[in-house]
Design a protein around this motif. Structure first.
Motif, mmCIF file in Angstrom:
data_model
loop_
_atom_site.group_PDB
_atom_site.id
_atom_site.type_symbol
_atom_site.label_atom_id
_atom_site.label_comp_id
_atom_site.label_asym_id
_atom_site.label_seq_id
_atom_site.Cartn_x
_atom_site.Cartn_y
_atom_site.Cartn_z
ATOM 1 N N GLY A 78 8.208 -3.070 2.960
ATOM 2 C CA GLY A 78 7.822 -3.005 1.607
ATOM 3 C C GLY A 78 8.631 -2.068 0.744
ATOM 4 N N GLU A 79 9.780 -1.671 1.246
ATOM 5 C CA GLU A 79 10.704 -0.858 0.634
ATOM 6 C C GLU A 79 11.789 -1.725 -0.150
ATOM 7 N N LYS A 115 13.797 6.362 -1.283
ATOM 8 C CA LYS A 115 12.593 5.816 -0.840
ATOM 9 C C LYS A 115 11.866 5.200 -1.738
ATOM 10 N N THR A 116 11.132 4.196 -1.584
ATOM 11 C CA THR A 116 10.140 3.734 -2.579
ATOM 12 C C THR A 116 8.985 4.449 -2.665
ATOM 13 N N GLY A 117 8.392 4.680 -3.861
ATOM 14 C CA GLY A 117 7.250 5.412 -3.789
ATOM 15 C C GLY A 117 6.019 4.602 -3.540
ATOM 16 N N ILE A 118 5.098 5.375 -2.969
ATOM 17 C CA ILE A 118 3.652 4.620 -2.373
ATOM 18 C C ILE A 118 3.274 3.615 -3.580
ATOM 19 N N GLU A 119 3.130 4.374 -5.144
ATOM 20 C CA GLU A 119 2.658 3.537 -5.742
ATOM 21 C C GLU A 119 3.178 2.027 -6.235
ATOM 22 N N ASP A 120 4.420 2.290 -6.109
ATOM 23 C CA ASP A 120 5.360 0.927 -6.113
ATOM 24 C C ASP A 120 5.166 -0.063 -5.184
ATOM 25 N N LYS A 121 4.993 0.454 -3.644
ATOM 26 C CA LYS A 121 4.824 -0.310 -2.594
ATOM 27 C C LYS A 121 3.568 -1.078 -2.774
ATOM 28 N N ILE A 122 2.431 -0.276 -3.216
ATOM 29 C CA ILE A 122 0.987 -1.070 -3.544
ATOM 30 C C ILE A 122 1.068 -2.005 -4.593
ATOM 31 N N ARG A 123 1.966 -1.727 -5.619
ATOM 32 C CA ARG A 123 1.795 -2.753 -6.782
ATOM 33 C C ARG A 123 2.428 -3.704 -6.168
ATOM 34 N N HIS A 124 3.496 -3.738 -5.314
ATOM 35 C CA HIS A 124 4.283 -4.979 -4.942
ATOM 36 C C HIS A 124 3.528 -5.921 -3.947
ATOM 37 N N PRO A 140 -7.497 -7.353 0.612
ATOM 38 C CA PRO A 140 -6.810 -6.087 -0.149
ATOM 39 C C PRO A 140 -7.669 -5.508 -1.319
ATOM 40 N N ALA A 141 -8.032 -6.166 -2.285
ATOM 41 C CA ALA A 141 -8.616 -5.891 -3.476
ATOM 42 C C ALA A 141 -9.975 -5.197 -3.079
ATOM 43 N N GLU A 150 -0.637 5.408 2.017
ATOM 44 C CA GLU A 150 0.416 4.466 3.110
ATOM 45 C C GLU A 150 -0.726 3.737 3.817
ATOM 46 N N HIS A 151 -1.879 4.222 4.226
ATOM 47 C CA HIS A 151 -2.753 3.483 4.928
ATOM 48 C C HIS A 151 -3.005 2.231 4.539
ATOM 49 N N PHE A 152 -3.316 2.172 2.986
ATOM 50 C CA PHE A 152 -3.875 1.269 2.492
ATOM 51 C C PHE A 152 -2.718 0.079 2.260
ATOM 52 N N HIS A 153 -1.332 0.758 2.024
ATOM 53 C CA HIS A 153 -0.306 -0.063 2.122
ATOM 54 C C HIS A 153 -0.011 -0.797 3.419
#
Length: 323
Positions: free
Chosen positions: A76-77, A163-172, A228-229, A242-245
């Protein structure tokens, strides 16, 4: 200069555009074979439509590889390596799309204009597609290469190291689920519809069972991709954690297991129907399954294993060199 995370998001959005176009042709390709008047087509056209379907499934498999690679290799990075992977995988998908469009135009044109007219229409359509999807880009790429290189040289090299932010990881990860979902939807629509078609009743009992099993597998894949949605809304209440990611990444990867089996199963059904050969149908299904699992799991896991076994680079010395 665009930030790395934005380049990757744009790349995933572009893959989604290609998937949306491909899914229409995949659904059409599967359903067409079960239409009442399909047997009236010339044998050449029937076989070309099988080739067309194979090319589209190859395109779909390559585009889905982006999601698997990002989840398995990069975890996810956002990395420059993944950005290069996006370009490397998307570029070859344009060729089978162009050829598939040409085949569809040929079959339609042959029905109305005859063999010569259909050939002209098919070649013309494929040619236009290749010019717009490859030729135009090649010309413009060389034209703007110096300016783009200058912008890259001026960009901050440290942006690729953070490091990639968690908001970007989830969006991706949510975007990657949307990349895969249209292909599953296209197949699912075909699978439900043909059960009510006359040609389905004429299939051997074994093909009907394979189709039913494939239907169940694609339903499972679709449910996993939608999970996931629901989880994000109900459990996380929309929070970015991070748990949701981790959860979403695992579910997206898990959805690919039944999806590959469902694709291969229904490819067996259509190849057997058109060619009338069980060995050919089994071969086509096996090739599809091996290709999907190889692209979605084999290559990413092999790359991840190489990265894990690679020794870390020694830290740079902070002491200045002595003259």
């Amino acid at each position: 200069m665009a930030e790395l995370k934005n380049k990757i998001q744009n790349g995933l959005d572009e893959a989604r555009i290609l998937i949306l176009g491909t899914q229409v042709l995949i659904g059409f390709g599967f359903r067409l074979i079960f239409e009442d008047r399909f047997p009236e087509l010339p044998a050449t056209s029937q076989r070309l439509l099988l080739v067309d379907l194979g090319l589209l499934l190859m395109t779909f498999a390559l585009l889905v590889t982006l999601s698997a690679w990002h989840r398995i290799v990069e975890r996810g990075e956002d990395t420059p390596g993944f950005l290069r992977t996006i370009s490397s995988l998307m570029w070859p998908t344009l060729l089978p799309i162009s050829v598939a469009l040409g085949i569809n135009l040929f079959v339609a044109g042959e029905k109305v204009l005859g063999r010569t007219g259909g050939l002209a229409l098919g070649l013309g359509g494929a040619g236009v597609s290749l010019v717009l999807l490859y030729g135009l880009e090649e010309v413009q790429r060389h034209r703007y290469a110096p300016d783009i290189q200058r912008r890259q040289d001026m960009s901050n090299p440290e942006q690729a190291e953070g490091k990639t932010g968690i908001e970007d990881k989830i969006r991706h990860v949510l975007t990657e689920a949307r990349v895969i979902l249209p292909g599953a939807q296209a197949l699912l629509g075909f699978q439900f519809v043909i059960i009510l078609m006359r040609a389905f009743d004429e299939l051997p009992a074994s093909s009907k069972l394979v189709h039913l099993a494939s239907l169940a597998l694609v339903v499972l894949s679709t449910i996993l991709l939608m999970t996931p949605a629901a989880y994000h809304r109900i459990v996380e209440r929309g929070e970015e954690t991070e748990h949701f990611h981790r959860f979403a990444s695992r579910v997206v990867i898990a959805s690919l297991v039944p999806l590959a089996l469902g694709l291969s199963g229904d490819l067996y059904v259509v190849v057997r129907k058109v060619m009338g050969s069980v060995p050919m149908a089994l071969t086509a299904a096996a090739v599809c399954l091996v290709a999907c699992y190889g692209l979605w799991f084999g290559l990413p896991l092999a790359r991840r294993a190489r990265q894990t076994s690679r020794p870390p680079l020694p830290p740079r010395s902070s002491h200045p060199a002595h003259a």
